[in-house]
Design a protein around this motif. Sequence first.
Motif, PDB file in Angstrom:
ATOM      1  N   PHE A   1       0.953  -1.101   0.197  1.00  9.89           N
ATOM      2  CA  PHE A   1       0.203   0.080   0.059  1.00  9.89           C
ATOM      3  C   PHE A   1       0.865   1.261  -0.225  1.00  9.89           C
ATOM      4  N   LYS A   2       1.825   1.255   0.813  1.00 10.17           N
ATOM      5  CA  LYS A   2       2.569   2.476   0.996  1.00 10.17           C
ATOM      6  C   LYS A   2       3.693   2.741  -0.530  1.00 10.17           C
ATOM      7  N   GLN A   3       4.552   1.652  -0.384  1.00  8.73           N
ATOM      8  CA  GLN A   3       5.623   1.695  -1.398  1.00  8.73           C
ATOM      9  C   GLN A   3       5.003   1.289  -3.020  1.00  8.73           C
ATOM     10  N   LEU A   4       4.031   0.613  -3.183  1.00  2.00           N
ATOM     11  CA  LEU A   4       3.566   0.261  -4.535  1.00  2.00           C
ATOM     12  C   LEU A   4       2.165   1.199  -4.640  1.00  2.00           C
ATOM     13  N   GLY A   5       1.916   1.638  -3.707  1.00  3.48           N
ATOM     14  CA  GLY A   5       0.686   2.470  -3.713  1.00  3.48           C
ATOM     15  C   GLY A   5      -0.753   1.640  -4.232  1.00  3.48           C
ATOM     16  N   LEU A   6      -0.691   0.534  -4.012  1.00  2.81           N
ATOM     17  CA  LEU A   6      -1.819  -0.273  -4.723  1.00  2.81           C
ATOM     18  C   LEU A   6      -2.994  -0.176  -3.673  1.00  2.81           C
ATOM     19  N   LYS A   7      -4.095  -0.242  -4.165  1.00  3.23           N
ATOM     20  CA  LYS A   7      -5.465  -0.284  -3.501  1.00  3.23           C
ATOM     21  C   LYS A   7      -6.081  -1.651  -3.304  1.00  3.23           C
ATOM     22  N   ILE A   8      -6.890  -1.654  -2.476  1.00  2.00           N
ATOM     23  CA  ILE A   8      -7.519  -3.252  -2.176  1.00  2.00           C
ATOM     24  C   ILE A   8      -7.823  -3.891  -3.345  1.00  2.00           C
ATOM     25  N   HIS A   9      -8.699  -2.977  -4.088  1.00  2.64           N
ATOM     26  CA  HIS A   9      -9.527  -3.937  -5.036  1.00  2.64           C
ATOM     27  C   HIS A   9      -8.498  -3.794  -6.504  1.00  2.64           C
ATOM     28  N   ASP A  10      -7.355  -3.284  -6.468  1.00  4.61           N
ATOM     29  CA  ASP A  10      -6.491  -3.189  -7.771  1.00  4.61           C
ATOM     30  C   ASP A  10      -6.164  -4.672  -8.045  1.00  4.61           C
ATOM     31  N   THR A  11      -5.723  -4.803  -9.556  1.00  6.38           N
ATOM     32  CA  THR A  11      -5.471  -6.179  -9.798  1.00  6.38           C
ATOM     33  C   THR A  11      -3.886  -6.515  -9.834  1.00  6.38           C
ATOM     34  N   ILE A  12      -3.218  -7.286  -9.694  1.00  4.67           N
ATOM     35  CA  ILE A  12      -1.765  -7.511  -9.669  1.00  4.67           C
ATOM     36  C   ILE A  12      -1.395  -8.374 -11.061  1.00  4.67           C
ATOM     37  N   ASP A  13      -0.953  -7.939 -11.983  1.00  8.73           N
ATOM     38  CA  ASP A  13      -0.614  -8.801 -13.213  1.00  8.73           C
ATOM     39  C   ASP A  13       0.300  -9.693 -12.929  1.00  8.73           C
ATOM     40  N   GLU A  14       1.483  -9.396 -12.218  1.00  6.96           N
ATOM     41  CA  GLU A  14       2.478 -10.490 -11.895  1.00  6.96           C
ATOM     42  C   GLU A  14       1.866 -11.658 -11.193  1.00  6.96           C
ATOM     43  N   LEU A  15       0.768 -11.418 -10.513  1.00  9.88           N
ATOM     44  CA  LEU A  15       0.226 -12.545  -9.569  1.00  9.88           C
ATOM     45  C   LEU A  15      -1.304 -13.265 -10.422  1.00  9.88           C
ATOM     46  N   GLY A  16      -1.007 -13.033 -12.008  1.00  9.72           N
ATOM     47  CA  GLY A  16      -2.084 -13.702 -12.730  1.00  9.72           C
ATOM     48  C   GLY A  16      -3.379 -12.878 -12.490  1.00  9.72           C
TER      49      GLY A  16
END
Lengths: 358, 358
Positions: B209-224
């Motif tokens: 959340f802090k470093q990558l700035g992702l939000k809870i409902h964002d998808t992560i391409d690297e994790l499929g």
Amino acid sequence: MPKNDFVTYEQSGVNIDANDRMVERIMRSLQSTHGPRVINLPNGFAGLLRIDFNEKLFRRNYKQPVLVASTDGVGTKIKVAQMAGKYDCVGIDLVAMSVNDVLVIGAEPLLFLDYLAIHKLVPSEIAEMVEAVAEGCRQSDCALLGGETAEMPDIYPEGEYDMAGFAVGIVDRNRILDGTAVRRGDVVLGLASSGIHSNGFALVRQIIFKQLGLKIHDTIDELGGITVEKALLVPTRLYVRSIVKLLGQYRVKKVVHAMAHITGGGLVGNVPRVVPKDCNVVISKSAWTVPPIFQFLQKHGPVEEDEMFRVFNMGVGFVLVVAPDFADSIEEKLTHYGETVYRLGKITPGTGKVVLKD
Amino acid sequence: MPKNDFVTYEQSGVNIDANDRMVERIMRSLQSTHGPRVINLPNGFAGLLRIDFNEKLFRRNYKQPVLVASTDGVGTKIKVAQMAGKYDCVGIDLVAMSVNDVLVIGAEPLLFLDYLAIHKLVPSEIAEMVEAVAEGCRQSDCALLGGETAEMPDIYPEGEYDMAGFAVGIVDRNRILDGTAVRRGDVVLGLASSGIHSNGFALVRQIIFKQLGLKIHDTIDELGGITVEKALLVPTRLYVRSIVKLLGQYRVKKVVHAMAHITGGGLVGNVPRVVPKDCNVVISKSAWTVPPIFQFLQKHGPVEEDEMFRVFNMGVGFVLVVAPDFADSIEEKLTHYGETVYRLGKITPGTGKVVLKD
């Protein structure tokens, strides 16, 4: 890449070293509560307590053992402890809230665990808190088998913490007090509380700190010049030794018909929990003097008397419903064990309510 | 003075009615976990569980019963659950953290209690949380005997809450696994974790959340392409049924010499807790594939691999140290019970450490 470019767990807000430094002091506190029942397992994942009944570890030989478990916190009394910078009182409160509940069933408390979560782990404070929990356990003849301390800066604001306690006791199945033994004509005895105990502190804090604007070290003339700290931070009374000893005196006769720990809900909320629905509990308010702290709160709230009796123990922390023929001898025994006993009233036909009479 | 000039408990921040509305749903959840051992006591001050061994309530007849108790929270995984507005996962985590610890001793979990403290009591949320705790208990064949829910707006900031769990199990004294049975040459088996489980979330949250700035409902391409929520909110695996069943298969022979629940500290911190000081645990990293979520965290921290192994389970949630002659049949049985089993390595002469080999 140099090592200090790496993110470590410590940088993310959790101090593992401080935790280690504290563990030794905590272990000493724990061990001070351990009798021959406890099996020591250094670095163990869990705490161990023997209940093999044939080896004289217990005063009674349980034929049909039933485990009795309870959990509780100390509510916002913690906020008052924090203002005073004192961590000893609430540790005892934490033990009392759960072990007094276990006692109500007629059980002997055996073991206790604590959970402590805090904004920032200050090892000396944590050690003081756990030592207070251990003191509560020693006074309850209860083994402090373990606990958890969690530093969670993102959940607890600066200076804040919370505690939860878990107690397990044991009782023989045919000695469980579930209220079914209560009869019309039974006598209701009350044991004096030590003060506010650990309930109603949201209201206490509103009146004392918000409405009256008092500070923790201010003195209160109406209470004989004691400080706010001294008036509020009285540890909850532990009734374990008196009650366990009393029950041990009547191993055949069932003379104690029900008991209640007077917590949130007061006498009117807690006593009906252990009384049949076709009975009332008639309590005479003249049976005891409501301690000055409650009178002070009632006056300065102002709080209606009914509400006072729904929120606070009003000076009575534990109640016993007993067979009338044994009321005198039970009162005498409990007094001898150090309790202040009030003959509050009796059980009458009714609808499962507490009736407070002037 | 009119009644509404009086201060009531409700005005001071505690909502007693909301509490009542919730109780019924909670009671249903509790009862769904109750087997014939539990004695029902409506409005009781504590929960009751029979341990009278002569009445076939237990699969085994305990000769020298020892109670095994453990408490834990779920750390700041709670913050992630809160972001997602989901309360089901952490309830199972809470049970798993304590019952998996009880299991390590060789004990069968019996009962569980939860403590839940929150800024503002929203009955439907609390009921959902407790139902999740009950689900964890059902999956562990463990009775949820009771709990405490505390609304404390002055300790927990808006939206915040915390949970503590408490488990008690039972083991026969001569079947306690305390690590003394571990021998050089013993085989080390690992059971797959379901994900991050409930440790290391301070670091997880910092990276995600802090470093990558992702939000809870964002998808992560690297994790499929799965969402952050789905990657992080996987309930901790409950090893209870598999392990209790396994131990039940070897009632005379002592073939399981030690077990460890891999929590904070990872394999390197937890396995040494149950291994003699003159032994090492040699683990081959090629024995299993570290799941993608850990690889993702390691890469994006970046976090050194050593640190990863000190904070996370890295895909191995539970470890067994077993007699070499029985390693194959134990592996086969556990696989049959639904576990993914890795043959991690073996016990060698050493100094009480885990040695990770490539």
